[in-house]
Design an enzyme around this catalytic site. Structure first.
Site, short mmCIF file in Angstrom:
data_model
loop_
_atom_site.label_atom_id
_atom_site.label_comp_id
_atom_site.label_asym_id
_atom_site.label_seq_id
_atom_site.Cartn_x
_atom_site.Cartn_y
_atom_site.Cartn_z
N THR A 1 -70.23 -21.35 5.25
CA THR A 1 -71.40 -20.71 4.66
C THR A 1 -72.05 -21.70 3.71
OG1 THR A 1 -70.41 -18.57 4.87
CG2 THR A 1 -72.18 -18.75 3.28
N GLY B 1 -64.92 -7.23 -3.41
CA GLY B 1 -64.52 -8.61 -3.75
C GLY B 1 -64.27 -9.41 -2.50
N LEU C 1 -67.12 -13.33 10.26
CA LEU C 1 -65.75 -12.81 10.43
C LEU C 1 -65.28 -12.08 9.20
CD1 LEU C 1 -64.14 -16.11 11.77
CD2 LEU C 1 -65.26 -14.31 13.09
N CYS D 1 -65.86 -14.02 0.07
CA CYS D 1 -67.25 -14.24 0.49
C CYS D 1 -68.29 -13.49 -0.34
CB CYS D 1 -67.42 -13.84 1.96
SG CYS D 1 -66.53 -14.91 3.06
N LYS E 1 -58.51 -6.27 -0.03
CA LYS E 1 -58.63 -5.13 0.89
C LYS E 1 -57.34 -5.10 1.69
CE LYS E 1 -60.76 -7.49 4.77
NZ LYS E 1 -61.83 -7.52 5.74
N ASP F 1 -57.28 -31.17 9.51
CA ASP F 1 -57.24 -30.81 8.09
C ASP F 1 -56.76 -32.04 7.33
OD1 ASP F 1 -57.19 -27.72 6.77
OD2 ASP F 1 -56.43 -29.35 5.51
N ARG G 1 -58.13 -13.52 -3.48
CA ARG G 1 -59.32 -14.12 -4.08
C ARG G 1 -60.35 -13.04 -4.45
NH1 ARG G 1 -60.76 -18.62 0.23
NH2 ARG G 1 -59.75 -17.10 1.58
N LEU H 1 -69.53 2.32 3.84
CA LEU H 1 -69.98 3.25 2.80
C LEU H 1 -68.79 3.88 2.08
CD1 LEU H 1 -73.05 5.15 4.37
CD2 LEU H 1 -73.07 3.57 2.45
#
Ligand code: UDX
Length: 424
Positions: free
Chosen positions: A122, A253, A149, A256, A317, A31, A324, A246
């Site tokens: 991504t 949100g 993931l 990703c 979540k 990093d 984010r 579902l």
């Protein structure tokens, strides 16, 4: 066993590095952030992710996992180079590839001949080609190996994936990358890089579409008087639909879905296809934030500016400390714009949130003390087991807006609460 460099120690990089080390490979994670590398060397993991700290500690103890500052330092004697750097959303909605290009340019001069560079970030369709061009090396291969993931279950998703997708025009390189996953029982699919990159975007956009669909169905249920929980259960028995993904909520949100859905619409546009369907999926999500906020202000009487709300949940979540693109924040911004005083609690969030006019407290009962209404915005399981007699005593009002359909409605109604869920 292979020697693997992992460039970038964010969510994807750290999980990838720790899991490859767990599978027995020798992994060097790099990093640019020196302080982060220092703390990782001590086994301190900067994110909340189930079991990641244990995997990092095990990797360090076994000698399979090490941390260095700078991509070139990691890559100089590795045969695989995983690019796991961020691809943030640029001002026009497209993904910003500058981190990816910089990392590729840094490792290009030091990679041993015969190396395989693997894109795990991504990246827009065609990026594998961009990385190959930036590196300008004919003696190495560039392969796409997208990640799927989920935050909160990243380790399990890595070690027990539904599939491993490898995009490569070089069969030998694809087979070598597939070999890294020995010990992981999942179908391995080899395709060309452009198809692999499209699989990643299309998968995320499909899941986001599923969520916008179920949120729209929840709104329909409210209009016709149906119960969305039963509707979803009845739909989910159909194997073609399935029960997963579902759950209606305040909108979707995270780091990703919003970024990737916007980027895919943009990619389509850049290639001459107007993906109007995806724009609707995004619009339904914005509408869901608005509707959830309106549900909260609607229970506060004629003048919301004199009302106060207690909020449970801030992260995008449960099971993560990630804020984010959190639907909770989106909803609270709208509620606070109506002048409502908000106090919030989240088990993974300490301290105040910049740019959000909400007092963050470290106790769920303190959040509802004197509140006219309680709103639940993240599905933390612990909220279900709180003492609702104590909650009733603390609150001034009796309204509950449960935007995750998490709490036990009858238990609350027995205590005199006015319960409003989503779609029921
Ligand atoms: C997602 C993808 O699932 C993963 O495959 C990809 O690699 C990265 O993006 P993540 O962002 O960690 O993973 O979260 P996910 O569990 O997919 O949830 C995304 C959002 O959808 C959250 O806001 C969540 O609350 C919401 N959601 C999810 C629902 O509202 N209902 C559901 O049934 C599932």
């Amino acid at each position: 066993m292979a020697r693997i460099a992992v460039i970038g120690t964010g969510y994807v990089g750290l999980t990838t590095g720790a899991c490859f080390a767990h599978l027995g490979h020798e992994v060097v994670c790099a990093d640019i952030d020196e302080a982060k590398i220092e703390s990782l060397r001590r086994g301190e993991v900067p994110i909340v992710e189930m079991n990641l700290d244990r995997f990092v500690a095990e990797g360090i103890a076994s000698g399979n996992l090490s941390f260095v500052v700078g991509a070139a330092e990691a890559s100089k004697d590795c045969e695989f180079h995983y690019l796991c750097v961020p691809t943030p959303q640029g001002p026009d909605g497209s993904a910003d590839l500058s981190y990816l290009e910089t990392a590729a340019a840094q490792i290009a001069p030091v990679m041993p001949t015969g190396s395989v560079v693997v894109n795990k970030s991504t990246v827009p369709v065609g990026s594998t080609g961009i990385v190959a061009r930036v590196m300008g090396r004919n003696d190495v291969s560039v392969v796409s190996n997208p990640e799927f993931l989920r935050e909160g279950t990243a380790i399990d998703d890595f070690l027990n994936p539904d599939r491993v997708v490898i995009g490569s025009r070089d069969q030998e390189a694809a087979i070598r990358v597939a070999g890294l996953y020995t010990g992981v029982r999942a179908p391995v699919m080899v395709t060309d890089p452009i198809s692999a990159e499209t699989i990643k975007y299309a998968s995320n956009a499909f899941l986001a579409s599923k969520l916008s669909f179920v949120n729209a169905v929840a709104n329909l249920c409210e209009a016709v008087g149906a119960d969305v929980n039963d509707v979803v259960l009845g739909m989910g028995y159909d194997k073609r639909i399935g029960k997963e993904f579902l759950r209606p909520g305040p909108g979707w949100g995270g780091s990703c879905f919003p970024k990737d859905t916007i980027a895919l619409a943009r990619i389509a546009e850049d290639h001459g296809y107007d993906f109007t369907f995806l724009r609707e999926v995004l619009a339904v999500n914005e509408e869901q934030f608005d509707r959830t906020a309106a549900k909260v202000t609607a229970v506060l009487g004629d003048d919301p500016s004199v009302a106060s709300v207690g909020c449970w949940g801030l992260t995008f979540k449960a099971g993560t400390d990630d804020l984010r693109q959190s639907p909770a924040i989106e909803v609270l911004k709208r509620v606070s714009a109506a002048g409502v005083k908000i106090r919030a609690y989240d088990p993974a969030v300490k301290g105040q949130i910049e740019g959000l006019d909400v007092e963050v407290v470290d106790d769920p009962y303190a959040a509802v003390d004197g509140a006219d209404a309680l709103v639940v915005l993240t599905e933390w399981d612990e909220f279900r087991w709180l003492d609702f007699d104590k909650v009733a005593e603390s609150m001034t009002g009796r309204s509950v807006v449960d935007a995750r359909n998490l709490l036990d409605r009858s238990q609350l109604e027995r205590r005199g609460f006015d319960y409003r869920g989503i779609g029921r």
